[in-house]
Write a protein that holds these residues in place. Structure first.
Motif, PDB file in Angstrom:
ATOM      1  N   LEU A 261       0.196  -9.317 -10.231  1.00  0.00           N
ATOM      2  CA  LEU A 261       0.465  -9.389  -9.041  1.00  0.00           C
ATOM      3  C   LEU A 261      -0.606  -9.996  -7.931  1.00  0.00           C
ATOM      4  O   LEU A 261      -0.349 -10.758  -7.050  1.00  0.00           O
ATOM      5  N   ALA A 262      -1.745 -10.003  -8.672  1.00  0.00           N
ATOM      6  CA  ALA A 262      -2.669 -10.692  -7.991  1.00  0.00           C
ATOM      7  C   ALA A 262      -2.656 -12.313  -8.236  1.00  0.00           C
ATOM      8  O   ALA A 262      -3.044 -12.898  -7.275  1.00  0.00           O
ATOM      9  N   THR A 263      -2.248 -12.636  -9.244  1.00  0.00           N
ATOM     10  CA  THR A 263      -1.823 -14.143  -9.418  1.00  0.00           C
ATOM     11  C   THR A 263      -0.873 -14.554  -8.703  1.00  0.00           C
ATOM     12  O   THR A 263      -1.021 -15.632  -7.809  1.00  0.00           O
ATOM     13  N   VAL A 264       0.338 -13.834  -8.216  1.00  0.00           N
ATOM     14  CA  VAL A 264       1.268 -14.204  -7.205  1.00  0.00           C
ATOM     15  C   VAL A 264       0.599 -14.238  -5.921  1.00  0.00           C
ATOM     16  O   VAL A 264       1.078 -15.339  -5.245  1.00  0.00           O
ATOM     17  N   ALA A 265      -0.165 -13.255  -5.518  1.00  0.00           N
ATOM     18  CA  ALA A 265      -0.755 -13.242  -4.130  1.00  0.00           C
ATOM     19  C   ALA A 265      -1.756 -14.497  -4.138  1.00  0.00           C
ATOM     20  O   ALA A 265      -1.668 -15.269  -3.084  1.00  0.00           O
ATOM     21  N   ALA A 266      -2.679 -14.950  -5.031  1.00  0.00           N
ATOM     22  CA  ALA A 266      -3.206 -16.096  -4.822  1.00  0.00           C
ATOM     23  C   ALA A 266      -2.347 -17.403  -4.804  1.00  0.00           C
ATOM     24  O   ALA A 266      -2.818 -18.059  -3.950  1.00  0.00           O
TER      25      ALA A 266
ATOM     26  N   VAL B  36      -3.759 -11.942   4.929  1.00  0.00           N
ATOM     27  CA  VAL B  36      -2.919 -11.107   4.265  1.00  0.00           C
ATOM     28  C   VAL B  36      -3.594 -10.300   3.259  1.00  0.00           C
ATOM     29  O   VAL B  36      -4.015 -11.069   2.253  1.00  0.00           O
ATOM     30  N   LEU B  37      -3.715  -8.864   2.980  1.00  0.00           N
ATOM     31  CA  LEU B  37      -4.263  -8.248   1.733  1.00  0.00           C
ATOM     32  C   LEU B  37      -2.844  -7.702   1.033  1.00  0.00           C
ATOM     33  O   LEU B  37      -1.867  -7.275   1.766  1.00  0.00           O
ATOM     34  N   VAL B  38      -3.078  -7.770  -0.048  1.00  0.00           N
ATOM     35  CA  VAL B  38      -2.202  -7.496  -1.353  1.00  0.00           C
ATOM     36  C   VAL B  38      -2.346  -6.516  -1.949  1.00  0.00           C
ATOM     37  O   VAL B  38      -3.422  -6.361  -2.769  1.00  0.00           O
ATOM     38  N   GLY B  39      -1.674  -5.158  -1.974  1.00  0.00           N
ATOM     39  CA  GLY B  39      -2.231  -4.037  -3.008  1.00  0.00           C
ATOM     40  C   GLY B  39      -1.757  -4.274  -4.308  1.00  0.00           C
ATOM     41  O   GLY B  39      -0.548  -5.041  -4.731  1.00  0.00           O
TER      42      GLY B  39
ATOM     43  N   GLY C 120       0.797  -1.210  -0.037  1.00  0.00           N
ATOM     44  CA  GLY C 120       0.163   0.096   0.072  1.00  0.00           C
ATOM     45  C   GLY C 120       0.825   1.327  -0.247  1.00  0.00           C
ATOM     46  O   GLY C 120       2.094   1.320  -0.394  1.00  0.00           O
ATOM     47  N   THR C 121       0.158   2.317   0.512  1.00  0.00           N
ATOM     48  CA  THR C 121       1.091   3.698   0.434  1.00  0.00           C
ATOM     49  C   THR C 121       2.156   3.490   1.562  1.00  0.00           C
ATOM     50  O   THR C 121       3.351   3.915   1.147  1.00  0.00           O
ATOM     51  N   SER C 122       2.142   2.916   2.617  1.00  0.00           N
ATOM     52  CA  SER C 122       2.828   2.872   3.586  1.00  0.00           C
ATOM     53  C   SER C 122       4.171   2.003   3.174  1.00  0.00           C
ATOM     54  O   SER C 122       5.174   2.087   3.608  1.00  0.00           O
ATOM     55  N   GLY C 123       3.797   1.123   2.278  1.00  0.00           N
ATOM     56  CA  GLY C 123       4.635  -0.026   1.706  1.00  0.00           C
ATOM     57  C   GLY C 123       5.412   0.451   0.396  1.00  0.00           C
ATOM     58  O   GLY C 123       6.382  -0.274  -0.057  1.00  0.00           O
ATOM     59  N   GLU C 124       5.325   1.993   0.012  1.00  0.00           N
ATOM     60  CA  GLU C 124       6.099   2.385  -0.820  1.00  0.00           C
ATOM     61  C   GLU C 124       5.739   1.685  -2.387  1.00  0.00           C
ATOM     62  O   GLU C 124       6.534   1.540  -2.863  1.00  0.00           O
ATOM     63  N   ALA C 125       4.611   1.017  -2.521  1.00  0.00           N
ATOM     64  CA  ALA C 125       4.541   0.150  -3.625  1.00  0.00           C
ATOM     65  C   ALA C 125       4.666   0.383  -4.805  1.00  0.00           C
ATOM     66  O   ALA C 125       5.556  -0.080  -5.697  1.00  0.00           O
ATOM     67  N   GLN C 126       4.375   1.921  -5.148  1.00  0.00           N
ATOM     68  CA  GLN C 126       4.727   2.492  -6.503  1.00  0.00           C
ATOM     69  C   GLN C 126       6.236   2.821  -6.808  1.00  0.00           C
ATOM     70  O   GLN C 126       6.490   3.001  -7.867  1.00  0.00           O
ATOM     71  N   ASN C 127       7.012   2.820  -5.731  1.00  0.00           N
ATOM     72  CA  ASN C 127       8.419   2.869  -5.883  1.00  0.00           C
ATOM     73  C   ASN C 127       9.198   1.523  -6.034  1.00  0.00           C
ATOM     74  O   ASN C 127      10.252   1.708  -6.024  1.00  0.00           O
ATOM     75  N   LEU C 128       8.500   0.457  -5.800  1.00  0.00           N
ATOM     76  CA  LEU C 128       9.312  -0.781  -5.977  1.00  0.00           C
ATOM     77  C   LEU C 128       8.891  -1.414  -7.281  1.00  0.00           C
ATOM     78  O   LEU C 128       8.069  -1.382  -8.121  1.00  0.00           O
TER      79      LEU C 128
ATOM     80  N   TYR D 271       8.475  -4.603  -9.869  1.00  0.00           N
ATOM     81  CA  TYR D 271       7.638  -5.680  -9.967  1.00  0.00           C
ATOM     82  C   TYR D 271       8.291  -7.097  -9.144  1.00  0.00           C
ATOM     83  O   TYR D 271       7.505  -7.645  -8.420  1.00  0.00           O
ATOM     84  N   ALA D 272       9.743  -7.171  -9.417  1.00  0.00           N
ATOM     85  CA  ALA D 272      10.500  -8.184  -9.046  1.00  0.00           C
ATOM     86  C   ALA D 272      10.325  -8.165  -7.234  1.00  0.00           C
ATOM     87  O   ALA D 272      10.158  -9.139  -6.847  1.00  0.00           O
ATOM     88  N   VAL D 273      10.690  -6.983  -6.847  1.00  0.00           N
ATOM     89  CA  VAL D 273      10.598  -6.710  -5.303  1.00  0.00           C
ATOM     90  C   VAL D 273       8.973  -6.915  -4.850  1.00  0.00           C
ATOM     91  O   VAL D 273       9.020  -7.642  -3.785  1.00  0.00           O
ATOM     92  N   ARG D 274       7.993  -6.472  -5.569  1.00  0.00           N
ATOM     93  CA  ARG D 274       6.636  -6.660  -5.031  1.00  0.00           C
ATOM     94  C   ARG D 274       6.423  -8.079  -4.815  1.00  0.00           C
ATOM     95  O   ARG D 274       5.860  -8.349  -4.066  1.00  0.00           O
ATOM     96  N   LYS D 275       6.749  -8.843  -5.871  1.00  0.00           N
ATOM     97  CA  LYS D 275       6.442 -10.297  -5.890  1.00  0.00           C
ATOM     98  C   LYS D 275       7.296 -11.086  -4.936  1.00  0.00           C
ATOM     99  O   LYS D 275       6.644 -11.784  -4.190  1.00  0.00           O
ATOM    100  N   GLU D 276       8.333 -10.761  -4.571  1.00  0.00           N
ATOM    101  CA  GLU D 276       9.155 -10.998  -3.584  1.00  0.00           C
ATOM    102  C   GLU D 276       8.668 -10.936  -2.481  1.00  0.00           C
ATOM    103  O   GLU D 276       8.575 -11.825  -1.221  1.00  0.00           O
TER     104      GLU D 276
END
Length: 302
Positions: A92-97, A77-80, A47-55, A57-62
């Motif tokens: 990202l949704a596929t990785v989360a699931a 666990v909720l995933v932005g 989310g915003t606190s997680g600096e998502a838009q600055n990460l 995609y490889a880091v987001r998925k990790e």
């Protein structure tokens, strides 16, 4: 299985980083275990606190993979998946699931501000393609559009869309949503700004997605339960502590990123995780770091 409605405190987790491309995995485990021990109901990553838009995609998925591994189904666990690219949101949704997350969260796509009819169309189409339930994320300061209360009501009829996280800090807006959703008791209504947690729960919200719970999860969980039980004496005492933290740590330097920097610096000073900020931002340097150190002492946290 996702709790419906999702209740309690679900911290919007910061993302511990060692550098732009490397997660602080030890710090991530420390952080998640701290929040779980503190009694939170779930955790919201990217989310915003997680600096998502600055990460990347490889880091987001990790981050998704490791969060789900560490949590191991103990909390939700909720995933932005907020993005300007529809395909990247789905990826990202596929990785989360695949790794056991419980739900997804999406703010409106930013840059070109969509109208309300376009938001209904977007979320309807997005939800049809997702493997997990979806929370709407109202964050108008960052995406330039409000998910209007009537739009939330319209989208609540979609069984795949299960809740709203409101970070507008607009109490009138949130009360309108609560009123319009009064006959949808399973649709989760969660407030972002922790300063508004108690009053929102008293008026019908199901809980909060509160950044300070990265630092003091027990405090925000206690405030939630005090509000739920309408213990006004306890609410008053705990609300004062919440405001002390907000005023002490979130406005240092007066940057748009001050809140995240304050939380990350505090966590680092407490030995929880790294305080590295994803580019283009940078962590607090010595002078601001010393302010945070003294504020933690004054707050009785160090």
């Amino acid at each position: 299985m996702l709790m419906k409605p999702l209740r309690g405190v679900i911290p919007p987790a910061i993302t511990p980083m060692l550098d732009n491309d490397t997660l602080d995995l030890a710090g991530l485990e420390n952080l998640l275990e701290r929040m779980i021990k503190g009694g939170v109901s779930g955790v919201f990553i990217l989310g915003t606190s997680g600096e998502a838009q600055n990460l990347s995609y490889a880091v987001r998925k990790e981050l998704i993979r490791n969060t789900c591994r560490i949590v191991n189904e103990r909390i939700q666990v909720l995933v932005g998946i907020t993005d300007t690219s529809f395909s990247e949101s789905l990826s990202l949704a596929t990785v989360a699931a695949d790794h056991g997350a419980d739900a997804l969260v999406a703010a409106p796509p930013y840059y070109y501000a969509p109208g309300q009819a376009e938001l209904v169309q977007y979320y309807t189409h997005l939800s049809r393609n997702l493997p997990l339930p979806l929370f709407l994320y109202n964050m108008p300061t960052h995406v330039k559009v409000v998910i209007e209360p009537q739009t939330v009501r319209t989208l609540s009829e979609n069984p795949q869309i299960v809740g709203l996280k409101d970070s507008s800090a607009n109490g009138v807006y949130f009360q309108k949503v609560i009123h319009l959703l009064r006959d949808h008791p399973d649709f989760s209504l969660l407030v972002g700004p922790e300063e508004m947690l108690a009053q929102s729960v008293l008026m019908g919200a199901h809980g909060g997605v509160n950044g300070g719970a990265n630092l003091c999860p027990e405090l925000y969980v206690a405030l939630y339960y005090a509000a739920k039980s309408r213990n006004f004496e306890m609410i008053s005492a705990l609300q004062s502590q919440v405001m002390d933290i907000s005023l002490a740590l979130y406005d240092i330097g007066k940057y748009a990123s001050s809140y995240i920097k304050g939380i990350k610096t505090a966590l680092n000073l407490l030995g929880i995780c790294s305080d590295y900020m994803a580019e283009p931002f940078h962590k607090f340097e010595t002078a601001e770091r010393e302010i945070v150190r003294q504020q933690l002492i004054d707050l009785g946290l160090k």
